[in-house]
Write an enzyme that holds these catalytic residues in place. Structure first.
Site, PDB file in Angstrom:
ATOM      1  N   CYS A   1      97.916  -4.815  63.542  1.00  0.00           N
ATOM      2  CA  CYS A   1      97.864  -6.230  63.911  1.00  0.00           C
ATOM      3  C   CYS A   1      97.964  -6.391  65.427  1.00  0.00           C
ATOM      4  O   CYS A   1      97.168  -7.102  66.042  1.00  0.00           O
ATOM      5  CB  CYS A   1      99.014  -6.968  63.213  1.00  0.00           C
ATOM      6  SG  CYS A   1      98.807  -8.753  63.140  1.00  0.00           S
TER       7      CYS A   1
ATOM      8  N   CYS B   1      99.408  -9.259  58.562  1.00  0.00           N
ATOM      9  CA  CYS B   1      99.208  -7.832  58.310  1.00  0.00           C
ATOM     10  C   CYS B   1     100.548  -7.168  58.029  1.00  0.00           C
ATOM     11  O   CYS B   1     101.522  -7.385  58.741  1.00  0.00           O
ATOM     12  CB  CYS B   1      98.625  -7.146  59.542  1.00  0.00           C
ATOM     13  SG  CYS B   1      96.901  -7.482  59.821  1.00  0.00           S
TER      14      CYS B   1
ATOM     15  N   CYS C   1      94.500 -12.406  57.926  1.00  0.00           N
ATOM     16  CA  CYS C   1      95.812 -12.383  58.583  1.00  0.00           C
ATOM     17  C   CYS C   1      95.956 -13.581  59.516  1.00  0.00           C
ATOM     18  O   CYS C   1      95.039 -13.894  60.283  1.00  0.00           O
ATOM     19  CB  CYS C   1      95.961 -11.078  59.367  1.00  0.00           C
ATOM     20  SG  CYS C   1      97.386 -11.047  60.472  1.00  0.00           S
TER      21      CYS C   1
ATOM     22  N   CYS D   1      96.069 -12.065  63.437  1.00  0.00           N
ATOM     23  CA  CYS D   1      94.947 -11.356  64.064  1.00  0.00           C
ATOM     24  C   CYS D   1      93.626 -11.616  63.355  1.00  0.00           C
ATOM     25  O   CYS D   1      92.593 -11.140  63.792  1.00  0.00           O
ATOM     26  CB  CYS D   1      95.235  -9.859  64.142  1.00  0.00           C
ATOM     27  SG  CYS D   1      95.094  -9.019  62.562  1.00  0.00           S
TER      28      CYS D   1
ATOM     29  N   GLY E   1      99.252  17.835  43.586  1.00  0.00           N
ATOM     30  CA  GLY E   1      99.805  16.888  42.612  1.00  0.00           C
ATOM     31  C   GLY E   1     100.951  17.450  41.795  1.00  0.00           C
ATOM     32  O   GLY E   1     101.627  16.710  41.097  1.00  0.00           O
TER      33      GLY E   1
END
Lengths: 299, 258
Positions: A279, A273, A248, A251, A39
């Site tokens: 997808c 998606c 979606c 899909c 970080g």
């Protein structure tokens, strides 16, 4: 890979993966330091790249520094493999490193990404490289870089919560939806780059190594595998990810991040998606959404 | 009052190159006491205040502060982390220009709540309740809690700055011309408010001002500065009613009598 075996075949060519070996060495050192201090933003001597700032110069430098001839590269932009930024960076590495490329998440060893983490769970040995525009999470709260560095050093992160407080005061809930601040391994507050907060939980205890490169700002930071990544929140306003009403349209996937696509000028729209590979993979396995192209019906 | 001072200042000097900021200033500040530092512009008041509040490093001398656990600590020997923690918990600093002490782009509630969040409060509802409570205490209507300070008048901003400093129940407040730039009626209200708060909370305060009326109303004791030196100090009423130094006499006699 050394310069010698590349240039013997052709007279004039790029060094493997565009950057010269000394630059790669410098970037690798920064990456190692970043991994050692999860970080923490490590400064590095960012180079000019053959693309404008904001197009992923940081991510490209990180990828170039860690790329080997055996690697398989996948590049995504907002989750999609076929948008301008993704296509051009993929073509760049094909040209200067001659590496294998793929759009399949599970086949890739290195995935360079702009603003998304793939839906498919990343596994050990994979590396995710983020393109970061602004690495400093405190930037818009405290404009002085000298001061923000001090705040990181002394772990003074009260200001981050001031931003979340403002969100709730103005909107009734935490309205930050992307670049949602996280605390890494209980120490440094980090900007996960402008990924939607939907992806924040995927960073937590990820099996894959995550590297972040900011070219213009000259910073590299990292989240090593199996590292704690906690999204900041309030006790009475806990962190939550976006949810979508419908699956979606292509899909039928649920619990994935969706993009809105406008279909006409009469208010028609669909949600698909954002991760195109995910997808397509689902469609190939016979999943169908309500707007999917139906071959049998057409015939 | 206890038998040990809250702040012990010994021979503080600050030089800007060859120029004198302030020189050989020594005093003790006791818990609950309000000390005014008066003098003309350029006399070193603000330099002295900044040296005491660790915003400037004094060239020589020592400032000791009695921590909450009763231990006397020398400020210059503390780590920066400790000093900054002290500044946002046990101390407050009220700037002459509220824009220096406030975050102008975040709401009044967040301005007051910032210190609470900095010391680890993570409950939005409670932070907001405390912020609302403090706004009421400094006479800002609670329906302004979500407004930004830039929508506030000068007097309101100054009161907001005071609330923001007092929310962590500090024991010592530094004020640099807290009433400067405000018109007289607003000044009077602010002074009234400050006097009430200082009494209720048992605060110690060091107030820098060029306005003798402010010193008279708020302070127990005062120091008169000229050319970086303290030329006279004593109880406020004594200094103002019976000034001994020629310069203090001049200062007192220059107040306009309306």
């Amino acid at each position: 890979m050394s310069t010698a075996d590349m240039s013997s075949a052709e007279l004039a060519t790029y060094n493997f993966a565009y950057l010269d070996e000394q630059t790669k060495r410098m970037i690798r050192r920064a990456i190692l330091k970043a991994i050692a201090i999860p970080g923490y933003q490590v400064p590095f001597a960012s180079r000019e790249m053959p693309m404008p700032y904001g197009w992923g110069t940081g991510g490209v430098q990180v990828t170039a520094a860690i790329l080997g001839p055996q690697d398989v590269l996948k590049v995504i932009d907002q989750g999609a493999d076929d948008t301008t930024n993704a296509v051009s960076i993929r073509a760049f590495f094909q040209k200067v490193a001659n590496v294998a490329v793929t759009t399949k998440t599970r086949e890739a060893t290195i995935i360079q990404t702009r603003h998304r983490i793939p839906e498919e769970k990343l596994t050990e040995g994979q590396t995710l490289v983020y393109q970061v525009p602004i690495p400093e999470p405190l930037r818009f709260l405290e404009p002085r870089e000298t001061e923000t560095r001090k705040m990181h050093a002394l772990e003074e992160y009260g200001l981050m919560h001031v931003k979340l407080y403002e969100d709730i005061a103005r909107n009734g809930h935490i309205a930050t939806t992307y670049a949602y601040p996280v605390k890494v391994e209980g120490r440094y507050v980090m900007d996960p780059s402008p990924t939607p907060k939907f992806d924040n939980p995927k960073m937590h205890m990820s099996e894959a190594l995550q590297l972040f490169g900011a070219g213009r700002e000259k910073r590299i930071y990292a989240v090593p595998p199996y590292t704690e990544v906690v999204s900041l929140d309030f006790e009475d306003h806990p962190f939550e990810i976006q949810s979508f009403d419908k699956p979606c349209a292509l899909c039928g996937a649920e619990n994935v991040y969706l993009d809105e696509v406008v279909l006409d000028d009469k208010g028609g729209r669909m949600f698909v998606c954002s991760d195109t590979d995910h997808c397509e993979d689902r469609c190939a396995h016979g999943h169908r959404g309500h707007l999917a192209y139906n071959k049998e019906a057409a015939e | 009052m206890t038998d040990t001072p809250l702040l012990k200042v010994r021979d503080i000097s600050k030089f800007y190159g060859a120029r004198i900021g302030c020189q050989n200033v020594s005093f003790d500040l006791w818990p609950g006491e309000v000390l005014a530092i008066v003098g003309e512009s350029g006399s070193g008041k603000t330099t002295l205040l900044n040296c005491l509040a660790t915003r400037l490093m004094p060239t020589s001398g020592a400032v000791e502060y009695r921590m909450r656990d009763g231990e006397m600590r020398e400020l210059s020997r503390m780590s920066e982390a400790e000093r900054r923690f002290l500044m946002r918990t046990d101390w407050g600093f009220v700037h002459q220009n509220p824009a220096d002490g406030l975050r102008m782009a975040v709401s009044a509630g967040a301005n007051v709540g910032e210190r609470l969040m900095a010391v680890g409060d993570r409950h939005y509802g409670k932070i907001r309740e405390t912020a609302g409570d403090w706004l009421r205490r400094v006479e800002i209507s609670t329906d302004r809690i979500d407004d930004q300070p830039r929508a506030f008048s000068g007097g309101m901003r100054q009161r907001l700055q005071i609330a923001r400093n007092l929310v962590t129940a500090p024991r010592l407040i530094f004020m640099d011309e807290p009433t400067g730039g405000l018109d007289v009626s607003v000044q009077a209200r602010l002074l009234d408010l400050l006097r009430g708060l200082v009494q209720d909370l048992g605060l110690s305060a060091i107030i820098v001002t060029h306005d003798l009326a402010v010193a008279r109303l708020l302070s127990h004791r005062m120091m008169v500065m000229k050319d970086g030196l303290v030329i006279e100090q004593g109880l406020t009423d004594r200094v103002l009613d019976d000034p001994r130094e020629a310069y203090t006499q001049l200062l007192v006699s220059s107040i306009l009598q309306v």
